[in-house]
Design a protein around this motif. Structure first.
Motif, short mmCIF file in Angstrom:
data_model
loop_
_atom_site.label_atom_id
_atom_site.label_comp_id
_atom_site.label_asym_id
_atom_site.label_seq_id
_atom_site.Cartn_x
_atom_site.Cartn_y
_atom_site.Cartn_z
N SER A 56 13.17 -32.02 12.37
CA SER A 56 13.10 -31.33 13.65
C SER A 56 13.63 -29.91 13.48
O SER A 56 14.59 -29.68 12.73
N VAL A 57 13.01 -28.97 14.20
CA VAL A 57 13.50 -27.59 14.18
C VAL A 57 14.64 -27.40 15.18
O VAL A 57 15.19 -26.30 15.30
N LYS A 58 14.96 -28.47 15.91
CA LYS A 58 16.03 -28.44 16.92
C LYS A 58 15.72 -27.43 18.03
O LYS A 58 16.59 -26.70 18.51
N GLY A 59 14.45 -27.40 18.39
CA GLY A 59 13.98 -26.51 19.44
C GLY A 59 12.52 -26.80 19.70
O GLY A 59 12.07 -27.94 19.55
N SER A 60 11.76 -25.77 20.06
CA SER A 60 10.35 -25.96 20.37
C SER A 60 9.48 -25.09 19.46
O SER A 60 9.95 -24.12 18.86
#
Length: 419
Positions: free
Chosen positions: A57-61
């Motif tokens: 996950s990029v820990k965002g969008s």
């Protein structure tokens, strides 16, 4: 006299060797939609059997697809509440090489890899180049937020911003080549973030909501532009002449207005673009006049895919169907259509007989899957689930090593190895 003659012959035989240092697109999947023409096609023969390698996950969008470099690197431009936003990973194992935080608000602008694995990516008010490490090569101001950049075939970089500024940069020095061109009048150059919220949904306050298309074959650039006060978005055609862009034509032919990035054919003669009238449009690249339009029966929210052999797979969306056309000159020929598949993303064409798209789940089934199909007849080859995938897909990329990378708007990254 003899020595002078030998020297003259020697110098004459050297020729111009600049080409080997000119930046060219990475031989992997250099940017969203693959090449500068937005074709979503790669000559790499796609794998028909896959094995899930890793997820992160990029820990965002994410609002733009991944870029894959020449040496097994993966780059993403995320929007995150804190920490890094632009990040580079190793495709083989998911290990992060480096990351850095940019000014937020421009997630629709994806990164671009050149053949030396230099990275080019925008933030509101600037275009930035990074070497294979995170240290900045150069950073230059622009008016607005750059969409995904394009390499122009001569070592120069095309940058198009959401406020309608077009610039050409020297990729090594970051210096502007020629004169900038403004497609939209009355733009406040001090307000680089105006209208950014309208870019992802392609609304009027974002005049240029999608990346341009460029054909090296005809040195043609095509940009979708929604002029202030206009009822719909039109297209602008330009020619590129050794560092300088000149406007050639404007067109409002696309019914309901153009939606998503335009795509140029392999020979650069035809533009394919979605209309908000639920039709696929083909226009002459020389003057922007229509060749034909074909009804889709749904609103394609992502660009079509176009192979050098002339196959055109319609774009995806929540109500889309998998349908493929052939350009027959004055009309479009429907090759096949599948009502049982909802493609959510633009299809990625990998060679002559393999294509990938992300599909919505059937009723009673779990989430999204990667569908592998034959674009010549529509037959399913295989399907692989994306575990716990949420949001919507923003890209399917195929590297030169045949690895497949899928990303979602909720920041999930899935990497598959050829089995």
């Amino acid at each position: 006299m003899v020595a002078a003659a030998v020297l003259t012959i020697g110098l004459g035989g050297c020729g111009n060797t600049d080409s080997w240092v000119n930046a060219a697109p990475a031989p992997g999947w250099p940017a969203q939609y693959g090449d500068a023409a937005n074709s979503s096609y790669t000559a790499t023969a796609g794998a028909t059997k896959l094995s899930l390698r890793w997820t992160r996950s990029v820990k965002g969008s994410l609002a733009a697809g991944p870029a894959l470099g020449a040496r097994g690197f993966l780059a993403l431009n995320a929007q995150t509440p804190g920490g890094c936003s632009v990040m580079e990973w190793e495709i083989g194992n998911g290990r992060q090489r480096w990351c850095i935080r940019l000014i937020q608000g421009g997630g629709f602008g994806g990164p671009l890899f050149d053949s030396f694995d230099n990275l080019y990516v925008g933030q509101p008010g600037a275009i930035i180049s990074f070497p294979p490490t995170q240290w900045t090569r150069w950073r230059e101001p622009v008016i607005g937020m750059p969409s995904t950049p394009r390499l122009l075939g001569d070592g120069h970089l095309l940058v198009s911003t959401h406020l309608g500024q077009l610039l050409v940069f020297d990729t090594h020095r970051g210096a502007v080549v020629g004169s900038s061109l403004d497609l939209v009048e009355g733009v406040d150059p001090a307000d680089a973030t105006r209208g950014l919220a309208d870019c992802a949904p392609a609304r009027p306050a974002c005049p240029v909501a999608a990346a341009p298309a460029f054909s090296a074959a005809t040195e043609t650039v095509v940009v979708g532009v929604w002029q202030p006060g206009a009822p719909t978005a039109g297209l602008v055609g330009l020619k590129y002449h050794g560092g300088q862009l000149t406007r050639e034509w404007t067109s409002d032919a696309v019914g309901g207005g153009a939606l998503a990035s335009p795509v140029l054919s392999a020979d650069g003669s035809t533009i394919y673009v979605n209309g908000r009238d639920q039709r696929l449009w083909a226009l002459h690249a020389a003057d922007g006049k229509p060749k034909w339009s074909a009804p889709l029966g749904f609103l394609a929210q992502t660009p079509p895919s176009v192979s050098p052999q002339g196959l055109i797979v319609a774009g995806g969306g929540p109500d889309a169907r998998l349908v493929t056309f052939r350009d027959a000159g004055e009309h479009a020929e429907v090759l096949w259509r599948r009502e049982d598949v909802t493609p959510l993303s633009t299809s990625t064409l990998a060679g002559d007989s393999v294509a990938y798209t992300v599909t919505a789940p059937h009723e009673g089934e779990p989430g999204m899957s990667v569908l592998i199909f034959d674009p010549t007849n529509g037959h399913t080859t295989a399907s692989y689930p994306l575990p716990a995938a949420t949001g919507s897909p923003v890209g399917v990329a195929v590297g030169k090593d045949r690895r497949v990378v899928v990303t979602t708007s909720d920041g999930q990254v899935y990497t598959f190895d050829p089995a």
